[in-house]
Write an enzyme that holds these catalytic residues in place. Structure first.
Site, PDB file in Angstrom:
ATOM      1  N   GLY A  40      99.333  -9.876 -52.984  1.00 14.19           N
ATOM      2  CA  GLY A  40      97.950  -9.941 -52.509  1.00 14.19           C
ATOM      3  C   GLY A  40      97.873 -10.553 -51.120  1.00 14.19           C
ATOM      4  O   GLY A  40      98.872 -10.626 -50.397  1.00 14.19           O
TER       5      GLY A  40
ATOM      6  N   ILE B  76     101.789 -21.521 -54.912  1.00 15.70           N
ATOM      7  CA  ILE B  76     100.639 -21.756 -54.037  1.00 15.70           C
ATOM      8  C   ILE B  76      99.395 -22.122 -54.842  1.00 15.70           C
ATOM      9  O   ILE B  76      98.367 -22.476 -54.272  1.00 15.70           O
ATOM     10  CB  ILE B  76     100.383 -20.604 -53.060  1.00 15.70           C
ATOM     11  CG1 ILE B  76      99.979 -19.332 -53.777  1.00 15.70           C
ATOM     12  CG2 ILE B  76     101.575 -20.357 -52.191  1.00 15.70           C
ATOM     13  CD1 ILE B  76      99.362 -18.336 -52.798  1.00 15.70           C
TER      14      ILE B  76
ATOM     15  N   LYS C 134      88.694 -12.250 -45.363  1.00 19.68           N
ATOM     16  CA  LYS C 134      89.833 -12.355 -44.433  1.00 19.68           C
ATOM     17  C   LYS C 134      90.284 -11.009 -43.834  1.00 19.68           C
ATOM     18  O   LYS C 134      90.602 -10.934 -42.656  1.00 19.68           O
ATOM     19  CB  LYS C 134      91.022 -13.020 -45.132  1.00 19.68           C
ATOM     20  CG  LYS C 134      90.808 -14.478 -45.499  1.00 19.68           C
ATOM     21  CD  LYS C 134      92.084 -15.073 -46.072  1.00 19.68           C
ATOM     22  CE  LYS C 134      91.870 -16.436 -46.674  1.00 19.68           C
ATOM     23  NZ  LYS C 134      93.113 -17.060 -47.143  1.00 19.68           N
TER      24      LYS C 134
ATOM     25  N   GLY D 270     103.919 -11.598 -56.449  1.00 22.26           N
ATOM     26  CA  GLY D 270     102.571 -11.271 -55.986  1.00 22.26           C
ATOM     27  C   GLY D 270     102.620 -10.502 -54.679  1.00 22.26           C
ATOM     28  O   GLY D 270     103.597 -10.625 -53.913  1.00 22.26           O
TER      29      GLY D 270
ATOM     30  N   ASP E 158      97.409 -19.409 -42.464  1.00 20.64           N
ATOM     31  CA  ASP E 158      98.080 -19.514 -43.772  1.00 20.64           C
ATOM     32  C   ASP E 158      99.604 -19.460 -43.598  1.00 20.64           C
ATOM     33  O   ASP E 158     100.348 -20.102 -44.338  1.00 20.64           O
ATOM     34  CB  ASP E 158      97.642 -18.377 -44.706  1.00 20.64           C
ATOM     35  CG  ASP E 158      96.239 -18.599 -45.277  1.00 20.64           C
ATOM     36  OD1 ASP E 158      95.841 -19.777 -45.427  1.00 20.64           O
ATOM     37  OD2 ASP E 158      95.548 -17.607 -45.552  1.00 20.64           O
TER      38      ASP E 158
ATOM     39  N   THR F 134      87.202 -17.339 -46.164  1.00 22.31           N
ATOM     40  CA  THR F 134      87.919 -17.275 -47.433  1.00 22.31           C
ATOM     41  C   THR F 134      87.508 -15.991 -48.151  1.00 22.31           C
ATOM     42  O   THR F 134      86.793 -15.157 -47.572  1.00 22.31           O
ATOM     43  CB  THR F 134      87.677 -18.577 -48.264  1.00 22.31           C
ATOM     44  OG1 THR F 134      88.480 -18.509 -49.422  1.00 22.31           O
ATOM     45  CG2 THR F 134      86.215 -18.784 -48.645  1.00 22.31           C
TER      46      THR F 134
HETATM   47  P1  NAP Z   1      94.745 -11.553 -54.434  1.00 18.54           P
HETATM   48  O1  NAP Z   1      94.723 -10.921 -53.085  1.00 18.54           O
HETATM   49  O2  NAP Z   1      93.694 -11.198 -55.426  1.00 18.54           O
HETATM   50  O3  NAP Z   1      96.202 -11.204 -55.085  1.00 18.54           O
HETATM   51  C1  NAP Z   1      96.567 -11.638 -56.363  1.00 18.54           C
HETATM   52  C2  NAP Z   1      98.009 -11.242 -56.661  1.00 18.54           C
HETATM   53  O4  NAP Z   1      98.369 -11.804 -57.925  1.00 18.54           O
HETATM   54  C3  NAP Z   1      98.234  -9.749 -56.776  1.00 18.54           C
HETATM   55  O5  NAP Z   1      99.524  -9.442 -56.335  1.00 18.54           O
HETATM   56  C4  NAP Z   1      98.085  -9.503 -58.285  1.00 18.54           C
HETATM   57  O6  NAP Z   1      98.839  -8.400 -58.753  1.00 18.54           O
HETATM   58  C5  NAP Z   1      98.721 -10.764 -58.841  1.00 18.54           C
HETATM   59  N1  NAP Z   1      98.174 -11.078 -60.168  1.00 18.54           N
HETATM   60  C6  NAP Z   1      96.902 -11.447 -60.459  1.00 18.54           C
HETATM   61  N2  NAP Z   1      96.785 -11.667 -61.798  1.00 18.54           N
HETATM   62  C7  NAP Z   1      98.009 -11.398 -62.345  1.00 18.54           C
HETATM   63  C8  NAP Z   1      98.512 -11.420 -63.666  1.00 18.54           C
HETATM   64  N3  NAP Z   1      97.730 -11.755 -64.698  1.00 18.54           N
HETATM   65  N4  NAP Z   1      99.806 -11.101 -63.869  1.00 18.54           N
HETATM   66  C9  NAP Z   1     100.616 -10.747 -62.824  1.00 18.54           C
HETATM   67  N5  NAP Z   1     100.177 -10.698 -61.535  1.00 18.54           N
HETATM   68  C10 NAP Z   1      98.898 -11.035 -61.302  1.00 18.54           C
HETATM   69  O7  NAP Z   1      94.743 -13.138 -54.338  1.00 18.54           O
HETATM   70  P2  NAP Z   1      95.331 -14.058 -53.173  1.00 18.54           P
HETATM   71  O8  NAP Z   1      94.299 -14.271 -52.142  1.00 18.54           O
HETATM   72  O9  NAP Z   1      96.646 -13.494 -52.774  1.00 18.54           O
HETATM   73  O10 NAP Z   1      95.499 -15.454 -53.948  1.00 18.54           O
HETATM   74  C11 NAP Z   1      96.459 -15.624 -54.967  1.00 18.54           C
HETATM   75  C12 NAP Z   1      96.449 -17.082 -55.442  1.00 18.54           C
HETATM   76  O11 NAP Z   1      96.842 -17.938 -54.387  1.00 18.54           O
HETATM   77  C13 NAP Z   1      95.066 -17.594 -55.876  1.00 18.54           C
HETATM   78  O12 NAP Z   1      95.258 -18.383 -57.012  1.00 18.54           O
HETATM   79  C14 NAP Z   1      94.597 -18.441 -54.706  1.00 18.54           C
HETATM   80  O13 NAP Z   1      93.731 -19.482 -55.127  1.00 18.54           O
HETATM   81  C15 NAP Z   1      95.917 -19.007 -54.217  1.00 18.54           C
HETATM   82  N6  NAP Z   1      95.919 -19.352 -52.783  1.00 18.54           N
HETATM   83  C16 NAP Z   1      96.370 -20.585 -52.432  1.00 18.54           C
HETATM   84  C17 NAP Z   1      96.425 -20.931 -51.092  1.00 18.54           C
HETATM   85  C18 NAP Z   1      96.895 -22.302 -50.694  1.00 18.54           C
HETATM   86  O14 NAP Z   1      96.597 -22.715 -49.570  1.00 18.54           O
HETATM   87  N7  NAP Z   1      97.630 -23.009 -51.527  1.00 18.54           N
HETATM   88  C19 NAP Z   1      96.040 -20.005 -50.106  1.00 18.54           C
HETATM   89  C20 NAP Z   1      95.594 -18.740 -50.502  1.00 18.54           C
HETATM   90  C21 NAP Z   1      95.540 -18.422 -51.855  1.00 18.54           C
HETATM   91  P3  NAP Z   1      98.220  -6.894 -58.717  1.00 18.54           P
HETATM   92  O15 NAP Z   1      98.471  -6.382 -57.338  1.00 18.54           O
HETATM   93  O16 NAP Z   1      99.002  -6.179 -59.747  1.00 18.54           O
HETATM   94  O17 NAP Z   1      96.751  -7.019 -59.057  1.00 18.54           O
END
Ligand code: NAP
Length: 290
Positions: A144, A233, A79, A142, A116, A75
């Site tokens: 990320g 998600i 990754k 998003g 995923d 995690t």
């Molecule tokens: P990450 O790599 O840090 O990416 C976060 C993304 O969200 C980026 O595109 C970021 O935009 C955007 N973002 C963050 N804060 C924001 C805000 N205040 N306003 C607008 N955009 C915002 O994170 P990740 O690993 O992709 O995870 C994202 C979410 O998914 C987390 O909450 C995580 O817990 C959840 N998740 C869930 C699962 C599941 O199995 N359900 C799996 C994985 C992750 P910028 O590029 O502009 O920073």
């Protein structure tokens, strides 16, 4: 539930071992998910949280075969880094650019996978979603790590146009560049999010917005057609304000907990030899609202 004494009896000297590496690791729900299944299926095995500093990830992964581990999950923040460390990588994980599941092969080498993509697809399909044939459009909020897996999942479903809405343009551009092979990716700014959602068949929130302690995701959904599937998600809370807003409008919705649960299944099968089921009691157990 079992008492700790009963649980001890279930673990022998031949117990199969797996775990999850992250930094920090305290937030992870994966030991709860795998622990539930180990108990439910009576498997002689353990799944433990492993706090691993990213600077020592290679060393920690190298120790898996030495210690007799069957493999592990990865995690945040491991990754992407793991892609360069594993001995073998499956094409999907290579395409996403992230490994979340590692299996120690019989020859002691490490195989990296990304489940995923599977977790996202299974979660939608378990709710009754069926990818349509022909030209299809989706929107992802998003860019990320999670969004990258979701984009590949949508491409695998056959989506020919994926609209990418992200706060920072630079990250969206990098994402579109890396993942353009599977179909068209069009970048939209947050200001144009309403246009991005016009006539899409699927709308996904892949940002942390709406999660406990984060600002809510508040966007105009008036451009959605009545058939547009809306999924988030974020799973704490299970029904985010974004999903409730979409539900109120009559959209079919899917929460994010199922993605977490389904992505865990291939790893459990590879390490412990049982293909586990995602059930309502597992959902309640994981969210502690039994
Ligand atoms: P990450 O790599 O840090 O990416 C976060 C993304 O969200 C980026 O595109 C970021 O935009 C955007 N973002 C963050 N804060 C924001 C805000 N205040 N306003 C607008 N955009 C915002 O994170 P990740 O690993 O992709 O995870 C994202 C979410 O998914 C987390 O909450 C995580 O817990 C959840 N998740 C869930 C699962 C599941 O199995 N359900 C799996 C994985 C992750 P910028 O590029 O502009 O920073």
């Amino acid at each position: 539930m079992t008492t700790s004494r009963q649980r001890e009896k279930m673990i022998s000297g031949r117990a199969k071992i797996a775990g999850v590496m992250g930094w920090p690791i305290g937030h992870t729900l994966s030991p709860k998910v795998h622990g539930y299944w180990l108990h439910q299926y009576g498997v002689d095995g353990v799944y433990i949280p492993l706090a691993v500093d990213p600077a020592r990830l290679e060393q920690a992964l190298g120790a898996l075969p030495v210690l007799g581990f069957r493999g592990c999950n990865l995690t945040i923040p491991h990754k992407e880094l793991a892609v360069k460390i594993v001995d073998r990588i499956d094409p999907l994980a290579q395409r996403v650019g992230a490994v979340n599941t590692i299996v120690v092969d019989e020859d002691g080498r490490l195989s990296g996978k990304n489940t995923d993509v599977y977790g996202f697809q299974e979660n939608l399909m378990a709710a009754g979603f069926q990818p349509l044939s022909g030209s299809k459009t989706a929107a992802v909020l998003g860019a990320g790590g999670a969004a990258r897996a979701i984009i590949v999942a949508l491409q695998e479903f056959g989506y020919s146009e994926i609209r990418l809405v992200n706060r920072s343009t630079k990250r969206a551009e990098q994402c579109a560049k890396d993942l353009s092979e599977g179909g068209t990716l069009k970048i939209f700014s947050w200001e144009n999010v309403t246009q991005a959602t016009k006539n899409v068949e699927v709308l996904v929130n892949a940002t942390p917005l709406g999660m406990k302690g984060q600002p809510v995701l508040d966007i105009d959904l008036s451009n959605l057609s009545p058939q547009t599937w809306v999924t988030d998600i974020v799973y704490t809370p299970r029904l985010t304000d974004f999903l409730l807003q979409a539900k109120k409008k009559g959209q079919p919705i899917v929460d994010g907990l199922g993605m977490l649960l389904h992505q865990a299944r291939p790893g459990f099968f590879a390490w412990f030899g049982v293909d586990p089921k995602v059930t309502d009691s597992l959902r309640r157990f994981v969210l502690d609202d039994t």
